[in-house]
Design an enzyme around this catalytic site. Structure first.
Site, PDB file in Angstrom:
ATOM      1  CE  LYS A   1      -3.981  -2.212   2.238  1.00  0.00           C
ATOM      2  NZ  LYS A   1      -4.979  -2.095   3.339  1.00  0.00           N
TER       3      LYS A   1
ATOM      4  CE1 TYR B   1      -9.495  -2.740   0.489  1.00  0.00           C
ATOM      5  CE2 TYR B   1      -8.481  -0.803  -0.486  1.00  0.00           C
ATOM      6  CZ  TYR B   1      -8.383  -1.978   0.235  1.00  0.00           C
ATOM      7  OH  TYR B   1      -7.156  -2.389   0.725  1.00  0.00           O
TER       8      TYR B   1
ATOM      9  CG  PHE C   1     -13.268   2.231   7.175  1.00  0.00           C
ATOM     10  CD1 PHE C   1     -12.754   1.631   6.025  1.00  0.00           C
ATOM     11  CD2 PHE C   1     -13.927   1.420   8.093  1.00  0.00           C
ATOM     12  CE1 PHE C   1     -12.893   0.277   5.790  1.00  0.00           C
ATOM     13  CE2 PHE C   1     -14.071   0.052   7.869  1.00  0.00           C
ATOM     14  CZ  PHE C   1     -13.547  -0.517   6.708  1.00  0.00           C
TER      15      PHE C   1
ATOM     16  NE  ARG D   1      -6.867 -12.175   5.622  1.00  0.00           N
ATOM     17  CZ  ARG D   1      -7.527 -11.010   5.553  1.00  0.00           C
ATOM     18  NH1 ARG D   1      -7.402 -10.219   4.485  1.00  0.00           N
ATOM     19  NH2 ARG D   1      -8.296 -10.608   6.540  1.00  0.00           N
TER      20      ARG D   1
ATOM     21  CB  THR E   1      -7.280  -5.506   9.847  1.00  0.00           C
ATOM     22  OG1 THR E   1      -7.833  -6.644   9.186  1.00  0.00           O
ATOM     23  CG2 THR E   1      -7.589  -4.252   9.061  1.00  0.00           C
TER      24      THR E   1
ATOM     25  NE  ARG F   1      -2.460  -5.679   7.011  1.00  0.00           N
ATOM     26  CZ  ARG F   1      -3.614  -6.231   6.667  1.00  0.00           C
ATOM     27  NH1 ARG F   1      -4.141  -7.196   7.409  1.00  0.00           N
ATOM     28  NH2 ARG F   1      -4.248  -5.824   5.586  1.00  0.00           N
TER      29      ARG F   1
ATOM     30  CG  ASN G   1      -3.690  -2.222   6.800  1.00  0.00           C
ATOM     31  OD1 ASN G   1      -3.556  -1.861   5.640  1.00  0.00           O
ATOM     32  ND2 ASN G   1      -4.688  -2.978   7.201  1.00  0.00           N
TER      33      ASN G   1
ATOM     34  CG  HIS H   1      -5.384  -6.297  -0.233  1.00  0.00           C
ATOM     35  ND1 HIS H   1      -6.586  -6.176   0.429  1.00  0.00           N
ATOM     36  CD2 HIS H   1      -5.569  -7.246  -1.194  1.00  0.00           C
ATOM     37  CE1 HIS H   1      -7.470  -7.010  -0.124  1.00  0.00           C
ATOM     38  NE2 HIS H   1      -6.876  -7.667  -1.106  1.00  0.00           N
TER      39      HIS H   1
ATOM     40  CD  GLU I   1      -9.098  -8.941  -3.454  1.00  0.00           C
ATOM     41  OE1 GLU I   1      -9.954  -8.699  -2.588  1.00  0.00           O
ATOM     42  OE2 GLU I   1      -7.944  -9.348  -3.175  1.00  0.00           O
TER      43      GLU I   1
HETATM   44  P1  GDP Z   1      -8.093  -6.634   5.609  1.00  0.00           P
HETATM   45  O1  GDP Z   1      -8.768  -7.761   4.881  1.00  0.00           O
HETATM   46  O2  GDP Z   1      -7.225  -7.098   6.750  1.00  0.00           O
HETATM   47  O3  GDP Z   1      -7.334  -5.694   4.680  1.00  0.00           O
HETATM   48  O4  GDP Z   1      -9.239  -5.759   6.304  1.00  0.00           O
HETATM   49  P2  GDP Z   1     -10.691  -5.284   5.794  1.00  0.00           P
HETATM   50  O5  GDP Z   1     -11.094  -5.982   4.532  1.00  0.00           O
HETATM   51  O6  GDP Z   1     -11.608  -5.359   6.971  1.00  0.00           O
HETATM   52  O7  GDP Z   1     -10.482  -3.719   5.479  1.00  0.00           O
HETATM   53  C1  GDP Z   1      -9.908  -3.287   4.281  1.00  0.00           C
HETATM   54  C2  GDP Z   1      -8.960  -2.154   4.579  1.00  0.00           C
HETATM   55  O8  GDP Z   1      -9.702  -1.032   5.063  1.00  0.00           O
HETATM   56  C3  GDP Z   1      -7.929  -2.439   5.689  1.00  0.00           C
HETATM   57  O9  GDP Z   1      -6.824  -3.160   5.254  1.00  0.00           O
HETATM   58  C4  GDP Z   1      -7.578  -1.034   6.140  1.00  0.00           C
HETATM   59  O10 GDP Z   1      -6.666  -0.394   5.224  1.00  0.00           O
HETATM   60  C5  GDP Z   1      -8.928  -0.321   6.037  1.00  0.00           C
HETATM   61  N1  GDP Z   1      -9.670  -0.379   7.322  1.00  0.00           N
HETATM   62  C6  GDP Z   1     -10.207  -1.471   7.921  1.00  0.00           C
HETATM   63  N2  GDP Z   1     -10.834  -1.143   9.071  1.00  0.00           N
HETATM   64  C7  GDP Z   1     -10.682   0.206   9.186  1.00  0.00           C
HETATM   65  C8  GDP Z   1     -11.126   1.155  10.170  1.00  0.00           C
HETATM   66  O11 GDP Z   1     -11.775   0.818  11.165  1.00  0.00           O
HETATM   67  N3  GDP Z   1     -10.779   2.469   9.948  1.00  0.00           N
HETATM   68  C9  GDP Z   1     -10.077   2.868   8.848  1.00  0.00           C
HETATM   69  N4  GDP Z   1      -9.765   4.174   8.712  1.00  0.00           N
HETATM   70  N5  GDP Z   1      -9.651   1.991   7.915  1.00  0.00           N
HETATM   71  C10 GDP Z   1      -9.945   0.690   8.075  1.00  0.00           C
END
Ligand code: GDP
Length: 138
Positions: A10, A50, A58, A86, A92, A103, A113, A116, A127
């Site tokens: 990222k 996304y 968010f 993962r 996350t 991470r 973070n 992805h 994807e």
């Molecule tokens: P991942 O599968 O671990 O990437 O997590 P998710 O699919 O739940 O979320 C996608 C991405 O959105 C994450 O990798 C973060 O960059 C962002 N994200 C997730 N949760 C939050 C949150 O609570 N706040 C903010 N600002 N960003 C978030």
């Protein structure tokens, strides 16, 4: 058992100069890079990637972050790729990520973070196709 996953280094990690270390980490964990490029996404591209999070509070911040600089999508190959990757990247929220994960080592916050990783075989294929042609992946 899956054999491909899609990752993105990222914009925070690219901007902080961690791309090389993260690629080394991925290779050392046993993944083979099938396809890779550096891109700078616009809002439509980041929002499309996304799309599943469009209703989340968010979402706008996430799109702003993902368009803030270049990023590096890659298709990775390994037995059990989705689950193993993962585990390699960690939770996350980097505060909750296990020691030694990407991470934990390189992420700044729950949003910025570093990396992805696809969360299912179906999403890995979707994807991978979002960024690469069939010819580039296979
Ligand atoms: P991942 O599968 O671990 O990437 O997590 P998710 O699919 O739940 O979320 C996608 C991405 O959105 C994450 O990798 C973060 O960059 C962002 N994200 C997730 N949760 C939050 C949150 O609570 N706040 C903010 N600002 N960003 C978030």
């Amino acid at each position: 058992m899956s054999n491909i996953t899609l990752t993105i280094i990222k914009p925070d990690a690219v901007g902080n100069g961690f791309s090389g270390k993260i690629i080394d980490h991925i290779l050392a964990a046993g993944f083979k890079i099938k396809a890779m490029k550096m891109i700078h996404m616009n809002e439509r591209e980041a929002g499309g990637f996304y799309d599943v999070h469009r209703e989340r509070p968010f979402f706008n911040d996430l799109v702003a972050f993902m368009t803030s600089g270049p990023c590096i999508p890659m298709v990775l190959e390994k037995d059990n790729a989705v689950a193993d990757f993962r585990a390699t990247i960690g939770a996350t929220n980097p505060k909750e990520a296990a020691e030694g994960t990407v991470r934990k080592l390189y992420a700044q916050s729950i949003e910025a973070n570093a990396i992805h990783g696809s969360d299912s075989d179906e999403n890995a294929r979707r994807e991978a196709s979002y960024f690469f042609s069939e010819l580039e992946i296979f």
